[in-house]
Write a protein that holds these residues in place. Structure first.
Motif, PDB file in Angstrom:
ATOM      1  N   SER A  14       0.861  -1.182   0.000  1.00  0.00           N
ATOM      2  CA  SER A  14       0.000   0.000   0.000  1.00  0.00           C
ATOM      3  C   SER A  14       0.899   1.234   0.000  1.00  0.00           C
ATOM      4  O   SER A  14       2.031   1.199   0.498  1.00  0.00           O
ATOM      5  N   GLY A  53       0.304   1.042  -4.126  1.00  0.00           N
ATOM      6  CA  GLY A  53      -0.871   1.918  -4.049  1.00  0.00           C
ATOM      7  C   GLY A  53      -0.476   3.382  -4.132  1.00  0.00           C
ATOM      8  O   GLY A  53       0.657   3.732  -4.459  1.00  0.00           O
ATOM      9  N   THR A 141      -9.416   0.094  -7.179  1.00  0.00           N
ATOM     10  CA  THR A 141      -8.281   0.378  -6.294  1.00  0.00           C
ATOM     11  C   THR A 141      -7.071  -0.394  -6.812  1.00  0.00           C
ATOM     12  O   THR A 141      -7.189  -1.230  -7.713  1.00  0.00           O
ATOM     13  N   ASP A 143      -5.678  -2.619  -5.123  1.00  0.00           N
ATOM     14  CA  ASP A 143      -5.876  -4.035  -4.744  1.00  0.00           C
ATOM     15  C   ASP A 143      -6.446  -4.796  -5.937  1.00  0.00           C
ATOM     16  O   ASP A 143      -6.009  -5.904  -6.256  1.00  0.00           O
ATOM     17  N   LYS A 160       0.445  -9.669   0.041  1.00  0.00           N
ATOM     18  CA  LYS A 160      -0.045  -8.337   0.424  1.00  0.00           C
ATOM     19  C   LYS A 160       0.720  -7.866   1.666  1.00  0.00           C
ATOM     20  O   LYS A 160       0.497  -8.351   2.786  1.00  0.00           O
ATOM     21  N   THR A 162       1.500  -5.400   4.502  1.00  0.00           N
ATOM     22  CA  THR A 162       0.786  -4.333   5.210  1.00  0.00           C
ATOM     23  C   THR A 162       1.520  -4.022   6.512  1.00  0.00           C
ATOM     24  O   THR A 162       2.644  -4.463   6.718  1.00  0.00           O
TER      25      THR A 162
END
Ligand code: UDP
Length: 240
Positions: A14, A53, A141, A143, A160, A162
């Protein structure tokens, strides 16, 4: 549960992880630390696709909440992801890792357009391909962009990264009793609205049988640990 070995993965970060300890924007020193993690993972022999992101710079939904046209704001968010992709490219190349950025919004002066076959060739040659601008359309998005690229590039998993070390049954920051899942089914994630990725991304992974590995990218060396089967993570996959 041991992590399966993968030949190719898609790593989704992200935008927020690029800001380090800042409140927003890009911290080049921290991006370099992240790039070291990615380089270490690549050195295990993996082919890596990256999606980053844009939330550290601009999110369409926040712009819309303040009165902007949603689609216009989303395009700004997509441009933010291109900036992040260029920052990560610069950090990786500083470490001697060869990369290419491919953007879903064509931007010839700074990167390539998304061309799947060309991306394949880059990966074969040992380059990391950073996919920018999500799916290239508003109301999505990164994602969903990550799930889409993972499917078209036939990645073994969507990793992923995070700030938490997996998927919990409730918010671990608010509930000390929160329990982390070792594995959890796609349908449970969707039915219980567990905060993994947005629903369209989870559904795309489910329909293409791509496991989603949720792990913390904040701890040094964790990406390589997770990939070697020694880390802490949650795997979202089809339930037996
Ligand atoms: N975005 C979009 N379409 C896409 C990908 C991204 O419109 O396919 C926009 C959207 O406004 C989003 C922003 O880009 O809020 C930044 O992406 P995202 O919120 O996924 O970033 P992250 O939360 O991963 O940092």
């Amino acid at each position: 549960m041991p992590m399966p070995r993968f030949k190719r993965v898609l790593l989704k970060l992200s935008g927020e992880v690029l800001m380090g300890d800042q409140q927003s924007g890009i911290d080049p020193e921290f991006v370099l630390e992240l790039a070291k993690e990615v380089k270490a993972a690549k050195e295990t022999g993996l082919e890596i696709c990256l999606v980053i992101g844009g939330g550290n710079i601009f999110r369409g939904i926040s712009g819309a909440a303040k009165g902007m046209d949603r689609a216009q704001a989303d395009y700004m968010g997509m441009l933010a992801t291109v900036m992040n992709a260029l920052a990560m490219q610069s950090a990786l190349e500083q470490l001697g890792v060869h990369t290419r950025v491919q953007s879903a919004i064509q931007m010839d002066a700074v990167c390539e357009p998304v061309i799947r076959r060309r991306a394949e060739r880059h990966l074969e040659k040992g380059r990391i391909v950073i996919f920018a601008a999500g799916v290239g359309s508003p109301y999505f998005t990164t994602d969903s962009g990550a799930a889409l690229r993972a499917a078209e590039m036939k990645c073994g998993a969507l990793m992923k990264g995070t700030s938490v070390d997996g998927v919990y049954d409730s918010d671990p920051k608010k509930n000390s009793e929160a329990r982390r899942y070792e594995t959890v089914g796609y349908d449970k994630v969707l039915a219980d609205n567990l905060k993994v990725m947005d629903a369209s991304a989870v559904a795309l992974c489910r329909d293409n049988n791509i496991p989603i590995v949720v792990f913390s990218i904040r701890e040094q060396g964790n990406l390589a640990r997770v990939l070697s089967g020694e880390g802490v993570q949650t795997i979202v996959q089809e339930e037996a």
